[in-house]
Design an enzyme around this catalytic site. Sequence first.
Site, PDB file in Angstrom:
ATOM      1  N   HIS A  56       0.736  -1.296   0.133  1.00 50.18           N
ATOM      2  CA  HIS A  56       0.187   0.018  -0.409  1.00 50.18           C
ATOM      3  C   HIS A  56       1.047   1.398  -0.021  1.00 50.18           C
ATOM      4  O   HIS A  56       0.452   2.011   0.693  1.00 50.18           O
ATOM      5  CB  HIS A  56      -0.632   0.112   1.221  1.00 50.18           C
ATOM      6  N   ASN A 129     -10.263  -2.542   2.761  1.00 48.33           N
ATOM      7  CA  ASN A 129     -10.567  -2.515   1.462  1.00 48.33           C
ATOM      8  C   ASN A 129     -11.051  -2.496   0.849  1.00 48.33           C
ATOM      9  O   ASN A 129     -12.377  -2.517   1.405  1.00 48.33           O
ATOM     10  CB  ASN A 129      -9.883  -4.303   1.271  1.00 48.33           C
ATOM     11  N   TYR A 339       1.359  -3.658  11.990  1.00 45.17           N
ATOM     12  CA  TYR A 339       0.828  -2.754  11.356  1.00 45.17           C
ATOM     13  C   TYR A 339       1.113  -2.427  12.835  1.00 45.17           C
ATOM     14  O   TYR A 339       2.817  -1.027  12.182  1.00 45.17           O
ATOM     15  CB  TYR A 339      -0.633  -1.954  11.545  1.00 45.17           C
TER      16      TYR A 339
END
Length: 503
Positions: A56, A129, A339
């Site tokens: 991303h 998404n 993350y």
Amino acid sequence: MAKKPVTVTTSQGYPIPNPFETQRIGEHGPLLLQDFNLIDSLAHFDRERIPERVVHAKGSGAYGYFEVTDDITDVVGSAFLNTIGKKTKALVRFSTVGGELGSADAARDPRGFAIKLYTEEGNLDWVYNNTPVFFIRDPIKFPHFIHTQKRNPQTHLKDPNMFWDYIIQNQEAIHQFMILFSDRGTPATYRHMNGYSGHTYKWSNEKGEWKYVQIHLISDQGIKTLNNEEAVELSGKNPDHAQEDLFNSIEKGDAPSWTAYVQTMTEEEAEKLPFSVYDLTKVWPHKQFPLRRFGKLVLNENPSNYFAEIEQAAFSPSHTVPYQEASADPVLQSRLFSYPDTHRHRLGVNYAQIPVNCPYAKTFNPVIRDGAMTVNGNYGSAPNYLSTLENPVEFKQTGVNYQAKQEYYQGPALPFHWKVEGDIDYVQARALYKVLGKQPGQQKALAHNIAVHVANALPQIRQGVYKLFAKVDQKLSNDIRGEVEQINPKQTAGKCPYNHQKL
Ligand code: HEM
């Protein structure tokens, strides 16, 4: 009125009359090491790049708000969702997945739809998404899968062999690949696509009742896609077309919006599903689990600095608020780790202090301290451990999410050593005191050594110490007290070292 010229300064504020001037010996140089501005400018330029996101990397972002449109309090107790009409500031970052930071927006690729909601109970990130399903259900496959979508290690080219070799070995990806190779695989713009949680999450209400949920954000602009040839052409003509579209729409006041829906499922319903509720390669049939509207997401403000506000934005499914939590979906569970881990690498250990990531909700955490780029005052003089002296933490136990976790924890019962009832911690301490009693002077030495230390502590701390050692042996407690009062009868240790008023 004449425009006031902008004064250029060094990074330290020194005004520079001619910013292009460098300090040199005579007309032709060489340059001088004392020219701080030149050296500082070059040195900073040399360090301008930070690692791009491993996936991303190419993205676009904007601010806006989330507004509650329908009562949803029977499903979720989160404060920002508790009143119809309540608005919460939001940041959204859209992205493609496989390409690098400079890649084309029209790539055939899923689109990221990451939302940060700055709620009164802390930041909530919905990291979604534009597709309702995903390629994997086993998290260990993620690096394999992503590598096949990136470049061949030798040719440094995108490689159809790698790409398809992965798919033919991993049948669970077929659903997502069919979406990807339909025209939905290339949304016309970020405004013309939906967002989906994909994963199953768990929401609970204030009564402690919980449900599995999936979230859908349906574009109010409608769905628009590009066919293969249009996408290829656009990638060459305008690789940044989606960035341009988002920025310009917001700039001219045409604020894109999405309507938020929730699908809910009980545990009993989940047991009857023909697939696992934790399998994100599957959708929940809408007929059986209808969409229930609860809010609207609106994007109406462009960032004023892309790098500071969008590149440095750090989203994670583990950034959550009370009454919303991850299900046991193993892919989601792995994301909870991945993350913040990558944020610490990409942005640094204090990534949460970067203004765009900083919660508006008041925070206090005695162990999140120091480290590179500590910029927000570091909680001033407040305690850096859980202090009994000036504890500014008000423990608010909702209990709800915790209970829910216990319910689906299927592991073995907690082993015996975690059971700490009664006075088990004093049994061996008492035995040690008895052993010391067999060596002349050792019980006294223990009391003395403690007393000289405690004599400098505040009265309430002293009392705590006497109480603690009385549980080992009353004589030990008395000996400590006696000596402390001899050494320092009045409390002279000064005032409490903490001042939480400054928080
Ligand atoms: C095991 C599975 C997965 C792993 C390990 C993973 C890991 C990552 C990592 C490391 C990043 C870069 C984050 C950053 O640098 O700030 C990222 C970005 C992202 N991922 Fe995943 N991911 C996984 C699956 C998914 C799934 C299933 C979704 C959606 C349902 C998703 C949505 C996103 C989005 C939207 C971003 C971009 C966030 C942004 O705009 O900053 N990922 N992922």
